[in-house]
Design a protein around this motif. Sequence first.
Motif, PDB file in Angstrom:
ATOM      1  N   GLY A 121       0.823  -1.214   0.000  1.00 43.02           N
ATOM      2  CA  GLY A 121       0.000   0.000   0.000  1.00 43.02           C
ATOM      3  C   GLY A 121       0.850   1.254   0.000  1.00 43.02           C
ATOM      4  O   GLY A 121       2.044   1.224  -0.293  1.00 43.02           O
ATOM      5  N   GLU A 122       0.200   2.353   0.334  1.00 42.35           N
ATOM      6  CA  GLU A 122       0.920   3.619   0.444  1.00 42.35           C
ATOM      7  C   GLU A 122       0.244   4.480   1.496  1.00 42.35           C
ATOM      8  O   GLU A 122      -0.919   4.268   1.848  1.00 42.35           O
ATOM      9  CB  GLU A 122       0.975   4.343  -0.894  1.00 42.35           C
ATOM     10  N   ILE A 123       0.997   5.438   1.998  1.00 41.81           N
ATOM     11  CA  ILE A 123       0.438   6.385   2.963  1.00 41.81           C
ATOM     12  C   ILE A 123      -0.491   7.319   2.194  1.00 41.81           C
ATOM     13  O   ILE A 123      -0.068   8.014   1.283  1.00 41.81           O
ATOM     14  CB  ILE A 123       1.544   7.206   3.675  1.00 41.81           C
ATOM     15  N   ALA A 124      -1.764   7.313   2.565  1.00 41.36           N
ATOM     16  CA  ALA A 124      -2.760   8.140   1.883  1.00 41.36           C
ATOM     17  C   ALA A 124      -2.977   9.461   2.607  1.00 41.36           C
ATOM     18  O   ALA A 124      -3.372  10.455   1.989  1.00 41.36           O
ATOM     19  CB  ALA A 124      -4.084   7.387   1.780  1.00 41.36           C
ATOM     20  N   PHE A 125      -2.717   9.483   3.914  1.00 42.29           N
ATOM     21  CA  PHE A 125      -2.959  10.681   4.715  1.00 42.29           C
ATOM     22  C   PHE A 125      -2.165  10.534   5.995  1.00 42.29           C
ATOM     23  O   PHE A 125      -2.052   9.442   6.547  1.00 42.29           O
ATOM     24  CB  PHE A 125      -4.454  10.810   5.032  1.00 42.29           C
ATOM     25  N   GLU A 126      -1.633  11.668   6.475  1.00 44.98           N
ATOM     26  CA  GLU A 126      -0.871  11.627   7.719  1.00 44.98           C
ATOM     27  C   GLU A 126      -0.950  12.968   8.423  1.00 44.98           C
ATOM     28  O   GLU A 126      -0.739  14.010   7.820  1.00 44.98           O
ATOM     29  CB  GLU A 126       0.587  11.281   7.421  1.00 44.98           C
ATOM     30  N   ILE A 127      -1.305  12.920   9.692  1.00 40.38           N
ATOM     31  CA  ILE A 127      -1.181  14.059  10.588  1.00 40.38           C
ATOM     32  C   ILE A 127      -0.540  13.511  11.859  1.00 40.38           C
ATOM     33  O   ILE A 127      -0.397  12.298  12.012  1.00 40.38           O
ATOM     34  CB  ILE A 127      -2.539  14.746  10.899  1.00 40.38           C
ATOM     35  N   GLU A 128      -0.162  14.380  12.770  1.00 41.88           N
ATOM     36  CA  GLU A 128       0.471  13.907  13.991  1.00 41.88           C
ATOM     37  C   GLU A 128      -0.444  12.926  14.722  1.00 41.88           C
ATOM     38  O   GLU A 128      -1.596  13.236  15.021  1.00 41.88           O
ATOM     39  CB  GLU A 128       0.808  15.074  14.916  1.00 41.88           C
ATOM     40  N   GLY A 129       0.055  11.725  14.945  1.00 43.24           N
ATOM     41  CA  GLY A 129      -0.682  10.729  15.696  1.00 43.24           C
ATOM     42  C   GLY A 129      -1.690   9.926  14.903  1.00 43.24           C
ATOM     43  O   GLY A 129      -2.406   9.107  15.474  1.00 43.24           O
ATOM     44  N   PHE A 130      -1.755  10.097  13.567  1.00 41.97           N
ATOM     45  CA  PHE A 130      -2.762   9.383  12.773  1.00 41.97           C
ATOM     46  C   PHE A 130      -2.263   9.221  11.346  1.00 41.97           C
ATOM     47  O   PHE A 130      -1.895  10.193  10.695  1.00 41.97           O
ATOM     48  CB  PHE A 130      -4.087  10.156  12.778  1.00 41.97           C
TER      49      PHE A 130
END
Length: 129
Positions: free
Chosen positions: A30-39
């Motif tokens: 897969g791939e990282i679709a979304f990232e914020i601090e802690g999620f």
Amino acid sequence: MRPLIKMQSVVLDCKEPKELAKFYVDLLGGEIAFEIEGFVIVSIPGGAISISCQFDEKYIPPIWPSSSNEQMIMEHLDFTVQDIETAVQYALSLGATKSLVQYWQPGFGPEWVTLFDPAGHPFCLCGQD
């Protein structure tokens, strides 16, 4: 009339969301679709749902099989694979660990192997007939 409700994501609590997300990116392609601090959200190729990794300061890995005096399992993930042994070895190379307790026996249908991701969540790699 029932409103349209669709499964979006499985959310796994953990202490290290980025590291757990990387494990699932590598395991599933897969791939990282979304990232914020802690999620962090991991998209899965060909999948209708994603795996999200969410920070929980008080996260305690579950005990499997369950024990009444310890952190209980709330869910586990199953993944279909073409070659059990190859998939298990690959998961182990990424940091998974194999459960000492395995319930599959001949006659139970397609073979499955229970492992734990690096944060301790159980998951099964399930063969096909």
